[in-house]
Design an enzyme around this catalytic site. Structure first.
Site, PDB file in Angstrom:
ATOM      1  N   CYS A  81       8.891  -7.457 -17.313  1.00 56.47           N
ATOM      2  CA  CYS A  81      10.131  -7.245 -16.577  1.00 56.47           C
ATOM      3  C   CYS A  81      10.920  -8.546 -16.446  1.00 56.47           C
ATOM      4  O   CYS A  81      10.371  -9.558 -15.987  1.00 56.47           O
ATOM      5  CB  CYS A  81       9.827  -6.673 -15.196  1.00 56.47           C
ATOM      6  SG  CYS A  81      11.300  -6.443 -14.175  1.00 56.47           S
ATOM      7  N   CYS A  89      12.582 -10.499  -7.978  1.00 51.96           N
ATOM      8  CA  CYS A  89      12.187  -9.276  -7.286  1.00 51.96           C
ATOM      9  C   CYS A  89      10.779  -9.393  -6.704  1.00 51.96           C
ATOM     10  O   CYS A  89       9.867  -9.908  -7.357  1.00 51.96           O
ATOM     11  CB  CYS A  89      12.248  -8.100  -8.273  1.00 51.96           C
ATOM     12  SG  CYS A  89      11.576  -6.552  -7.626  1.00 51.96           S
ATOM     13  N   CYS A  92       6.775  -6.277  -7.614  1.00 52.77           N
ATOM     14  CA  CYS A  92       5.533  -6.347  -8.382  1.00 52.77           C
ATOM     15  C   CYS A  92       4.853  -7.693  -8.139  1.00 52.77           C
ATOM     16  O   CYS A  92       5.511  -8.717  -8.000  1.00 52.77           O
ATOM     17  CB  CYS A  92       5.800  -6.173  -9.876  1.00 52.77           C
ATOM     18  SG  CYS A  92       6.320  -4.506 -10.342  1.00 52.77           S
ATOM     19  N   GLN A 271       2.405  10.973  -1.898  1.00 53.50           N
ATOM     20  CA  GLN A 271       1.932   9.886  -2.743  1.00 53.50           C
ATOM     21  C   GLN A 271       2.962   9.563  -3.828  1.00 53.50           C
ATOM     22  O   GLN A 271       3.543  10.451  -4.440  1.00 53.50           O
ATOM     23  CB  GLN A 271       0.593  10.266  -3.377  1.00 53.50           C
ATOM     24  CG  GLN A 271      -0.561  10.333  -2.384  1.00 53.50           C
ATOM     25  CD  GLN A 271      -0.987   8.968  -1.889  1.00 53.50           C
ATOM     26  OE1 GLN A 271      -0.713   7.943  -2.519  1.00 53.50           O
ATOM     27  NE2 GLN A 271      -1.666   8.939  -0.748  1.00 53.50           N
ATOM     28  N   TYR A 300      -3.823  12.606  10.411  1.00 52.63           N
ATOM     29  CA  TYR A 300      -2.662  11.971   9.767  1.00 52.63           C
ATOM     30  C   TYR A 300      -2.317  12.818   8.535  1.00 52.63           C
ATOM     31  O   TYR A 300      -2.208  12.318   7.417  1.00 52.63           O
ATOM     32  CB  TYR A 300      -2.963  10.524   9.368  1.00 52.63           C
ATOM     33  CG  TYR A 300      -3.731   9.732  10.405  1.00 52.63           C
ATOM     34  CD1 TYR A 300      -3.073   9.054  11.425  1.00 52.63           C
ATOM     35  CD2 TYR A 300      -5.126   9.671  10.366  1.00 52.63           C
ATOM     36  CE1 TYR A 300      -3.779   8.324  12.373  1.00 52.63           C
ATOM     37  CE2 TYR A 300      -5.840   8.947  11.311  1.00 52.63           C
ATOM     38  CZ  TYR A 300      -5.172   8.287  12.316  1.00 52.63           C
ATOM     39  OH  TYR A 300      -5.870   7.565  13.258  1.00 52.63           O
ATOM     40  N   GLU A 324      -0.610  15.477  12.925  1.00 46.70           N
ATOM     41  CA  GLU A 324       0.394  14.628  12.304  1.00 46.70           C
ATOM     42  C   GLU A 324       1.454  14.280  13.343  1.00 46.70           C
ATOM     43  O   GLU A 324       1.858  15.131  14.135  1.00 46.70           O
ATOM     44  CB  GLU A 324       1.023  15.355  11.106  1.00 46.70           C
ATOM     45  CG  GLU A 324       2.318  14.775  10.574  1.00 46.70           C
ATOM     46  CD  GLU A 324       2.180  13.351  10.073  1.00 46.70           C
ATOM     47  OE1 GLU A 324       3.127  12.561  10.274  1.00 46.70           O
ATOM     48  OE2 GLU A 324       1.135  13.019   9.487  1.00 46.70           O
ATOM     49  N   ASP A 368      -6.486   9.965   6.659  1.00 49.61           N
ATOM     50  CA  ASP A 368      -5.649   9.173   5.749  1.00 49.61           C
ATOM     51  C   ASP A 368      -4.657   8.418   6.619  1.00 49.61           C
ATOM     52  O   ASP A 368      -3.468   8.734   6.665  1.00 49.61           O
ATOM     53  CB  ASP A 368      -4.934  10.111   4.768  1.00 49.61           C
ATOM     54  CG  ASP A 368      -4.145   9.357   3.699  1.00 49.61           C
ATOM     55  OD1 ASP A 368      -4.188   8.116   3.690  1.00 49.61           O
ATOM     56  OD2 ASP A 368      -3.472  10.025   2.895  1.00 49.61           O
ATOM     57  N   CYS A 395      -5.116   2.984   1.964  1.00 47.75           N
ATOM     58  CA  CYS A 395      -4.228   2.230   1.074  1.00 47.75           C
ATOM     59  C   CYS A 395      -4.310   0.741   1.346  1.00 47.75           C
ATOM     60  O   CYS A 395      -3.610  -0.041   0.699  1.00 47.75           O
ATOM     61  CB  CYS A 395      -2.786   2.715   1.225  1.00 47.75           C
ATOM     62  SG  CYS A 395      -2.120   2.487   2.880  1.00 47.75           S
TER      63      CYS A 395
END
Length: 442
Positions: A81, A89, A92, A271, A300, A324, A368, A395
């Site tokens: 990139c 940026c 990433c 996701q 969640y 939730e 989650d 995550c």
């Protein structure tokens, strides 16, 4: 008398040997004076010249970018990139690393967090140490998977769309995001001017042809006429209430997983990788092995992804409770699972709703949680319910490791752990841990 300002070291350059990877998309190095540096755009074992981007004389550590590679790692590639690199940026972290090396680095971070925060080796966590690529993402160096089905663009003062620079509000204007899914790229967001807008979120559902943009106007700005290269629904963020309002088109997109269609409204959580929902559902169900007639919690629960998979497997004599906090997500979950009479969705925070349910025992739990994790008190409560198995979807490896330590204190051990590279080119990684009462493993 005011204290003298701390001398800044921003712009200072050092030549350093790069040490191990750390959580957050950087590696650790030390200056000759012993200062700790968190260095981006480098790889373990390299010798580089770095330039400090944050920190001063009294800082515990400094942040820096590698601005010249003096001795390169064999895992280094030219970043595909043109917008990746120092001062550009911030989306990433690992464009400069081979795909296999990226996964190894993520595995090293998971292993380090497990050891430091949970006192677990990979073997003790039932993990083989690998981070698995998503289906179709195993590409040769120099090729980038187009996986990001949701892209949050920032807009500069001239109305040009771009992405935020690392740890900055500054906008890197771009003409194309290489990791954006084809359905996002084909909208042509970057090709037009967005006067009066502060941000644009572009969503391309992977389970349907639905496309949506969510506009955030600057204070007092009028909404533009949105004419993009493909049909798209338009939403806006209200200036006063910060809520999502429909302008035209559907107020939701349709996603698919586990042979079901899920409605996701108001830019709600789903996701981001097109293979992620299916990958995680399979990992969770394979770990839990639900049986007919069992009771389960989905905490969640978002729009009901895991609740739906559980309900399908525990059958008419089983029962599932989802909790939730998001109001619109709860509405969507109830809509998505309306054909399961034995599924109930409650709105509110898990730590306040769960005690009010009166539930004292349950067979299975899926959680989650957000990036911060579930926390000590919630883990303690869950452990009192006697679930035969718990699936923890995470995550953030640091939050996962902290919560696994809390589970261990409350009588649960990790049976298996699997890791998936569902965020290629970034430092993010998804894990699924399956826990069971420690007595079973003794």
């Amino acid at each position: 008398m005011q204290n003298a300002p701390v001398p800044s070291l921003i712009g200072q350059e050092y030549e350093v040997e790069v040490g191990p990877v750390a959580h957050g998309g950087h590696c650790i190095a030390r200056t000759e004076e012993g200062r700790v540096l968190f260095v981006r755009h480098t790889l373990p074992g390299e010798r580089v010249r770095v330039r400090v981007t944050e920190g001063g004389e009294t800082s515990r550590f400094l942040r820096a970018d590698a601005v010249e590679i003096l001795e390169a790692s064999k895992d280094r590639v030219e970043a595909p990139c043109p917008f990746a690199g120092p001062g550009k940026c911030g989306g990433c972290d690992w464009q400069h690393a081979k795909p296999g090396a990226q996964r190894r680095l993520k595995g090293e971070v998971i292993a380090e967090q497990l050891k430091r925060l949970a006192g677990l080796t990979p073997e003790e966590a039932g993990w083989d140490g690998t981070v698995m690529p998503a289906e179709g993402d195993k590409l040769p160096p120099g090729e980038v998977p187009q996986w990001r089905t949701r892209v949050q663009y920032a807009v500069d003062a001239e109305g040009h769309a771009g992405l935020r620079k690392h740890r900055s509000h500054d906008v890197q204007v771009i003409d194309h995001c290489m990791i954006a899914a084809e359905g996002v790229s084909e909208l042509g967001i970057e090709a037009r001017t967005w006067e009066g807008m502060a941000a644009i979120e572009a969503i391309a559902a992977s389970g349907s042809g639905d496309r949506q943009v969510i506009l955030t106007p600057r204070p007092g700005a009028r909404l533009p006429l949105v004419e993009l290269d493909k049909p798209v629904s338009v939403m806006r963020i209200g200036e006063r209430d910060k809520a999502v309002h429909r302008v035209h088109g559907r107020a939701f997109v349709r996603e698919r997983a586990d042979d079901r269609t899920y409605r996701v409204g108001d830019g709600g959580f789903w996701q981001v990788h097109p293979k992620a929902a299916q990958t995680l559902v399979l990992a969770v169900m394979q770990g839990l092995m639900p049986r007919k007639g069992e009771t389960a919690l989905d905490l969640y629960c978002g729009v009901g992804l895991f609740a739906g998979a559980l309900a399908d497997r525990v059958g008419d004599k089983g029962a599932v409770l989802g909790i939730e906090s998001g109001k619109r997500a709860v509405e969507d979950a109830r809509h998505n699972l309306a054909d399961y009479p034995r599924v109930r969705i409650e709105q509110g925070k898990v730590d306040s709703v769960l005690p009010r349910t009166g539930i004292t025992d349950v067979d299975l739990i899926v959680l989650d949680p957000p990036r911060a994790g579930a926390g000590k008190s919630t883990v303690h409560h869950l452990a009192t319910l006697g679930a035969r198995r718990i699936a923890y979807v995470a995550c953030d490896p640091a939050a996962l490791a902290r919560d696994l330590a809390y589970f261990a204190d409350n009588g649960y051990r990790v049976r298996t752990l699997r890791a998936f590279d569902l965020f290629p080119m970034t430092h993010h990684v998804e894990c699924v841990a399956i826990l069971e009462p420690a007595a079973k493993g003794s």
